[in-house]
Design an enzyme around this catalytic site. Structure first.
Site, PDB file in Angstrom:
ATOM      1  N   ARG A   1       0.796  -1.225   0.000  1.00  0.00           N
ATOM      2  CA  ARG A   1       0.000   0.000   0.000  1.00  0.00           C
ATOM      3  C   ARG A   1       0.826   1.271   0.000  1.00  0.00           C
ATOM      4  O   ARG A   1       0.539   2.202  -0.737  1.00  0.00           O
ATOM      5  CB  ARG A   1      -0.926   0.045   1.229  1.00  0.00           C
ATOM      6  N   THR A   2       1.849   1.325   0.838  1.00  0.00           N
ATOM      7  CA  THR A   2       2.566   2.594   0.955  1.00  0.00           C
ATOM      8  C   THR A   2       3.229   2.944  -0.370  1.00  0.00           C
ATOM      9  O   THR A   2       3.046   4.035  -0.908  1.00  0.00           O
ATOM     10  CB  THR A   2       3.589   2.535   2.105  1.00  0.00           C
ATOM     11  N   LYS A  58      25.597  -3.435  -3.600  1.00  0.00           N
ATOM     12  CA  LYS A  58      27.055  -3.276  -3.770  1.00  0.00           C
ATOM     13  C   LYS A  58      27.662  -2.494  -2.610  1.00  0.00           C
ATOM     14  O   LYS A  58      28.800  -2.029  -2.691  1.00  0.00           O
ATOM     15  CB  LYS A  58      27.338  -2.520  -5.076  1.00  0.00           C
ATOM     16  N   ARG A  89      11.400   3.757   2.680  1.00  0.00           N
ATOM     17  CA  ARG A  89      11.071   2.801   3.739  1.00  0.00           C
ATOM     18  C   ARG A  89      12.330   2.012   4.035  1.00  0.00           C
ATOM     19  O   ARG A  89      13.037   1.580   3.116  1.00  0.00           O
ATOM     20  CB  ARG A  89       9.938   1.865   3.298  1.00  0.00           C
ATOM     21  N   HIS A  92       5.666   6.000  11.146  1.00  0.00           N
ATOM     22  CA  HIS A  92       5.070   5.850   9.816  1.00  0.00           C
ATOM     23  C   HIS A  92       4.091   7.010   9.618  1.00  0.00           C
ATOM     24  O   HIS A  92       2.873   6.822   9.606  1.00  0.00           O
ATOM     25  CB  HIS A  92       4.350   4.501   9.750  1.00  0.00           C
TER      26      HIS A  92
HETATM   27  C1  NCD Z   1       2.002  -1.014   7.969  1.00  0.00           C
HETATM   28  C2  NCD Z   1       3.509  -0.892   8.046  1.00  0.00           C
HETATM   29  O1  NCD Z   1       4.207  -1.139   7.083  1.00  0.00           O
HETATM   30  O2  NCD Z   1       3.946  -0.476   9.108  1.00  0.00           O
HETATM   31  N1  NCD Z   1       1.545  -1.214   6.675  1.00  0.00           N
HETATM   32  C3  NCD Z   1       1.236  -0.106   5.942  1.00  0.00           C
HETATM   33  O3  NCD Z   1       2.080   0.693   5.620  1.00  0.00           O
HETATM   34  N2  NCD Z   1      -0.051   0.084   5.616  1.00  0.00           N
HETATM   35  C4  NCD Z   1       1.415  -1.968   8.928  1.00  0.00           C
HETATM   36  C5  NCD Z   1       1.992  -3.345   9.074  1.00  0.00           C
HETATM   37  O4  NCD Z   1       2.903  -3.742   8.361  1.00  0.00           O
HETATM   38  O5  NCD Z   1       1.483  -4.047   9.953  1.00  0.00           O
END
Ligand code: NCD
Length: 308
Positions: free
Chosen positions: A56-57, A85, A106, A134
């Site tokens: 999703r992100t 590398k 991320r 997040h």
């Molecule tokens: C979350 C995350 O990556 O922290 N997912 C997201 O971004 N919607 C929640 C999770 O992984 O549980």
């Protein structure tokens, strides 16, 4: 200074007014529909730097930029980039700053996006760093509450599951206490309770908060129920995960005692914590929440890029 040019690493990077600006902009974009914004970022490029899995992100960021007419480059698997590398984050973002106008990162290591922002000359957005923060999920969550429930200060919000490792939870709690809500209820096994640095912060702010280990005990007073996954990848041993993974399973029977207008949220992905039968309940809003994620990110990036 305003939002233009600013990085978003932790929710505190934005003032309450700036958070509200993102939410109201996102709400307007959602009401008007994405077609009206098709040319907004026509000459802009988003870099997606994903060192950890995501659905999703990453895709909602990409969708947001594409819907505004911009372009996207990057990687969803660090093994296909020069990280394999041995390239440092500092070097990667110094280079990416010449290739893109804004970047989302991320990383499994807490603090990695913060380091990236120090070396980048473009705005950097934290798309989740380890078990830490997040912030764009929080913008998504706030937009969902605004759309489905209205005023935040009238809500009893319960957050249930892995409060220790859940980064969405940490960012959401930090922000909710700044925006003021009626009451915050935390539900977790003792071993997965909120980290002490966050608890201290809540206590210092005098937050109206209660803690429970059992969801059944409180479900009937809740307006917004935020379920979370037990974060298997952050556990130190598999046996502990196996013992705790099914502590909370929200099903139709449990929901019988919940308010008729309660909403159920979840950042997704889910494991067992929400039974599939709940998806048909009108209170289930987690797919609506995923939709809100695109608009929250459209609003955020267009404000950071100064195109609105
Ligand atoms: C979350 C995350 O990556 O922290 N997912 C997201 O971004 N919607 C929640 C999770 O992984 O549980």
């Amino acid at each position: 200074m305003g939002i233009q040019g600013k990085s978003l690493i932790a929710p505190d990077d934005f003032t309450v007014e700036e958070i509200q600006t993102v939410i109201s902009t996102a709400k307007e974009m959602m009401e008007v529909g994405p077609d009206a914004y098709r040319g907004l970022c026509a000459d802009k490029i988003l870099a997606t730097l994903f060192y950890e899995p995501s659905t999703r992100t990453r895709l909602s960021f990409e969708s947001a930029m594409l819907r505004m007419g911009g372009s996207v480059l990057g990687f969803g698997d660090a093994n296909t980039s020069s990280v394999a590398k041995g390239e440092s984050i500092a070097d990667t973002v110094r280079v990416i700053s010449h290739y893109a106008d804004i970047a989302v990162m991320r990383h499994h290591k807490e603090g990695a996006p913060k380091l990236a922002a120090q070396y980048a000359t473009i705005p950097v957005i934290n798309g989740g760093d380890g078990g830490h923060q997040h912030p764009t999920q929080t913008l998504t969550d706030l937009l969902t509450v605004e759309i489905c429930k209205g005023k935040l200060d009238e809500q009893v919000v319960a957050i249930c599951g892995d409060l220790k490792f859940g980064r969405t939870v940490h960012s959401l709690i930090k922000t909710l206490t700044r925006l003021s809500i009626k009451k915050l209820i935390l539900i977790s096994p003792e071993e997965l309770a909120l980290p002490s640095y966050l608890r201290r912060e809540l206590e210092q702010k005098g937050a109206n908060m209660e803690e429970y280990t059992c969801l059944d005990e409180v479900i009937e007073v809740v307006d917004v129920l935020y379920m979370t996954r037990i974060q298997r990848e952050r556990f130190f041993n598999e046996a502990d995960y196996q013992r705790l993974k099914d502590t909370y399973i929200l099903d139709a029977r449990k929901l019988e005692r919940a308010k008729q207008d309660m909403i159920i949220m979840h950042p997704l992905p889910r494991n067992n914590e929400i039974a599939y039968e709940v998806d048909d309940d009108p209170r289930a809003k987690y797919f609506e929440q995923a939709k809100c994620g695109v608009y929250a990110r459209m609003a955020l990036m267009s404000l950071q890029l100064g195109v609105l």
